[in-house]
Scaffold this motif. Structure first.
Motif, mmCIF file in Angstrom:
data_model
loop_
_atom_site.group_PDB
_atom_site.id
_atom_site.type_symbol
_atom_site.label_atom_id
_atom_site.label_comp_id
_atom_site.label_asym_id
_atom_site.label_seq_id
_atom_site.Cartn_x
_atom_site.Cartn_y
_atom_site.Cartn_z
ATOM 1 N N SER A 97 0.842 -1.196 0.000
ATOM 2 C CA SER A 97 0.000 0.000 0.000
ATOM 3 C C SER A 97 0.877 1.246 0.000
ATOM 4 C CB SER A 97 -0.899 -0.002 1.235
ATOM 5 O OG SER A 97 -0.103 0.208 2.387
ATOM 6 N N PRO A 98 0.344 2.384 -0.443
ATOM 7 C CA PRO A 98 1.117 3.630 -0.416
ATOM 8 C C PRO A 98 1.602 3.984 0.995
ATOM 9 C CG PRO A 98 -0.854 3.913 -1.735
ATOM 10 C CD PRO A 98 -0.948 2.565 -1.086
ATOM 11 N N GLU A 99 0.756 3.698 1.972
ATOM 12 C CA GLU A 99 1.137 3.988 3.363
ATOM 13 C C GLU A 99 2.351 3.152 3.773
ATOM 14 O OE1 GLU A 99 -2.081 3.025 2.533
ATOM 15 O OE2 GLU A 99 -2.833 5.083 2.451
ATOM 16 N N PHE A 100 2.357 1.900 3.363
ATOM 17 C CA PHE A 100 3.481 1.019 3.695
ATOM 18 C C PHE A 100 4.757 1.502 3.020
ATOM 19 C CE2 PHE A 100 6.188 -2.687 3.053
ATOM 20 C CZ PHE A 100 6.235 -3.217 4.345
ATOM 21 N N ILE A 101 4.633 1.883 1.754
ATOM 22 C CA ILE A 101 5.806 2.371 1.017
ATOM 23 C C ILE A 101 6.365 3.631 1.668
ATOM 24 C CG2 ILE A 101 6.564 3.363 -1.190
ATOM 25 C CD1 ILE A 101 4.674 1.378 -2.567
ATOM 26 N N LYS A 102 5.467 4.546 2.047
ATOM 27 C CA LYS A 102 5.921 5.782 2.694
ATOM 28 C C LYS A 102 6.576 5.487 4.040
ATOM 29 C CE LYS A 102 2.594 8.774 0.416
ATOM 30 N NZ LYS A 102 1.410 9.592 0.563
ATOM 31 N N ALA A 103 6.078 4.501 4.753
ATOM 32 C CA ALA A 103 6.630 4.154 6.073
ATOM 33 C C ALA A 103 7.938 3.379 5.958
ATOM 34 C CB ALA A 103 5.606 3.353 6.871
ATOM 35 N N HIS A 104 8.212 2.800 4.803
ATOM 36 C CA HIS A 104 9.414 1.988 4.609
ATOM 37 C C HIS A 104 10.165 2.434 3.360
ATOM 38 C CE1 HIS A 104 8.191 -0.792 7.759
ATOM 39 N NE2 HIS A 104 6.963 -0.692 7.265
ATOM 40 N N PRO A 105 10.833 3.578 3.415
ATOM 41 C CA PRO A 105 11.556 4.078 2.240
ATOM 42 C C PRO A 105 12.657 3.130 1.777
ATOM 43 C CG PRO A 105 12.042 5.421 4.169
ATOM 44 C CD PRO A 105 10.959 4.457 4.557
ATOM 45 N N GLU A 106 13.163 2.283 2.690
ATOM 46 C CA GLU A 106 14.208 1.328 2.301
ATOM 47 C C GLU A 106 13.696 0.325 1.263
ATOM 48 O OE1 GLU A 106 12.078 -0.626 5.752
ATOM 49 O OE2 GLU A 106 12.696 1.401 5.305
ATOM 50 N N LEU A 107 12.387 0.075 1.275
ATOM 51 C CA LEU A 107 11.790 -0.809 0.287
ATOM 52 C C LEU A 107 11.915 -0.204 -1.115
ATOM 53 C CD1 LEU A 107 10.102 -3.342 -0.415
ATOM 54 C CD2 LEU A 107 8.071 -2.000 0.022
ATOM 55 N N LEU A 108 11.612 1.086 -1.194
ATOM 56 C CA LEU A 108 11.744 1.769 -2.483
ATOM 57 C C LEU A 108 13.186 1.757 -2.966
ATOM 58 C CD1 LEU A 108 9.418 4.899 -2.192
ATOM 59 C CD2 LEU A 108 9.116 2.879 -3.607
ATOM 60 N N GLU A 109 14.089 2.001 -2.053
ATOM 61 C CA GLU A 109 15.497 2.016 -2.440
ATOM 62 C C GLU A 109 15.933 0.646 -2.943
ATOM 63 O OE1 GLU A 109 18.844 3.475 -3.616
ATOM 64 O OE2 GLU A 109 17.247 4.725 -2.817
ATOM 65 N N GLY A 110 15.498 -0.403 -2.286
ATOM 66 C CA GLY A 110 15.817 -1.754 -2.727
ATOM 67 C C GLY A 110 15.255 -2.044 -4.108
ATOM 68 N N ILE A 134 2.673 4.914 -7.062
ATOM 69 C CA ILE A 134 2.154 5.412 -5.775
ATOM 70 C C ILE A 134 0.930 6.284 -6.015
ATOM 71 C CG2 ILE A 134 2.667 6.911 -3.809
ATOM 72 C CD1 ILE A 134 5.569 5.882 -3.976
ATOM 73 N N GLU A 135 0.966 7.103 -7.047
ATOM 74 C CA GLU A 135 -0.191 7.954 -7.359
ATOM 75 C C GLU A 135 -1.408 7.110 -7.698
ATOM 76 O OE1 GLU A 135 1.114 10.543 -10.487
ATOM 77 O OE2 GLU A 135 2.141 11.903 -9.097
ATOM 78 N N ARG A 136 -1.213 6.038 -8.485
ATOM 79 C CA ARG A 136 -2.349 5.161 -8.826
ATOM 80 C C ARG A 136 -2.930 4.512 -7.586
ATOM 81 N NH1 ARG A 136 0.870 3.731 -13.139
ATOM 82 N NH2 ARG A 136 1.565 1.833 -12.143
ATOM 83 N N LYS A 137 -2.062 3.997 -6.723
ATOM 84 C CA LYS A 137 -2.529 3.289 -5.522
ATOM 85 C C LYS A 137 -3.207 4.252 -4.526
ATOM 86 C CE LYS A 137 -1.533 -0.563 -4.270
ATOM 87 N NZ LYS A 137 -2.364 -1.716 -4.176
ATOM 88 N N SER A 138 -2.752 5.489 -4.488
ATOM 89 C CA SER A 138 -3.279 6.416 -3.480
ATOM 90 C C SER A 138 -4.338 7.344 -4.064
ATOM 91 C CB SER A 138 -2.135 7.233 -2.870
ATOM 92 O OG SER A 138 -1.529 8.042 -3.871
ATOM 93 N N GLY A 139 -4.739 7.105 -5.294
ATOM 94 C CA GLY A 139 -5.768 7.936 -5.904
ATOM 95 C C GLY A 139 -5.267 9.325 -6.271
ATOM 96 N N GLY A 140 -3.982 9.431 -6.595
ATOM 97 C CA GLY A 140 -3.417 10.702 -7.031
ATOM 98 C C GLY A 140 -2.802 11.520 -5.915
ATOM 99 N N LYS A 141 -2.802 10.997 -4.679
ATOM 100 C CA LYS A 141 -2.231 11.719 -3.540
ATOM 101 C C LYS A 141 -0.857 11.174 -3.223
ATOM 102 C CE LYS A 141 -6.539 10.874 -1.726
ATOM 103 N NZ LYS A 141 -7.188 10.166 -0.672
#
Length: 142
Positions: A97-110, A134-141
């Protein structure tokens, strides 16, 4: 016990009476209509409702035509098909989820590192792809 007697007993254990009243409701046909659809006489259709040595069962072609006309497996075979064939659960998204990605930036880096190592896209393309996802999953936010 002779083999034929054993086979007869075993087969009869699984035979079910066909509920003609339910069959008529499901197909919208009377006895003559059922007989015509099955390609047999009404007396033979009547025997579907009984279990004895002179009883009869619909043949394969008749079963197919009855099913196409609206008869159910439960009525024709006396089994609860729905109970034994559960529907597959709704698919679950494997994407975080977008919330998970935002809470775990290391995931994005990986993810970025893996995509770069594979050589599929450039660093700029990766950032754009991730931002778009992220925009698609969060509805553009974002």
């Amino acid at each position: 016990m002779a083999i034929f007697e054993y086979m007869s007993e075993t087969e009869n254990k699984y035979l079910q009476k066909v509920n003609l009243e339910t069959l008529q409701k499901e197909t919208g046909l009377d006895m003559k209509g059922l007989a015509d659809l099955a390609g047999i006489g009404p007396k033979v259709v009547y025997k579907w409702a009984y279990l004895h040595k002179d009883s009869s069962r619909p043949d394969y072609n008749a079963i197919v035509r009855l099913l196409q006309k609206g008869a159910t497996v439960e009525t024709l075979f006396g089994v609860d098909y729905a109970a034994t064939h559960k529907l597959a659960p709704e698919p679950v998204s494997a994407a975080p989820s977008p919330e998970f990605i935002k809470a775990h930036p290391e995931l994005l880096e990986g993810m970025r590192e893996q995509l770069l190592e594979m050589g599929f896209v450039s660093k700029d393309q990766i950032e754009d792809l991730i931002r778009q996802a992220i925009e698609r999953k969060s509805g553009g936010k974002v």
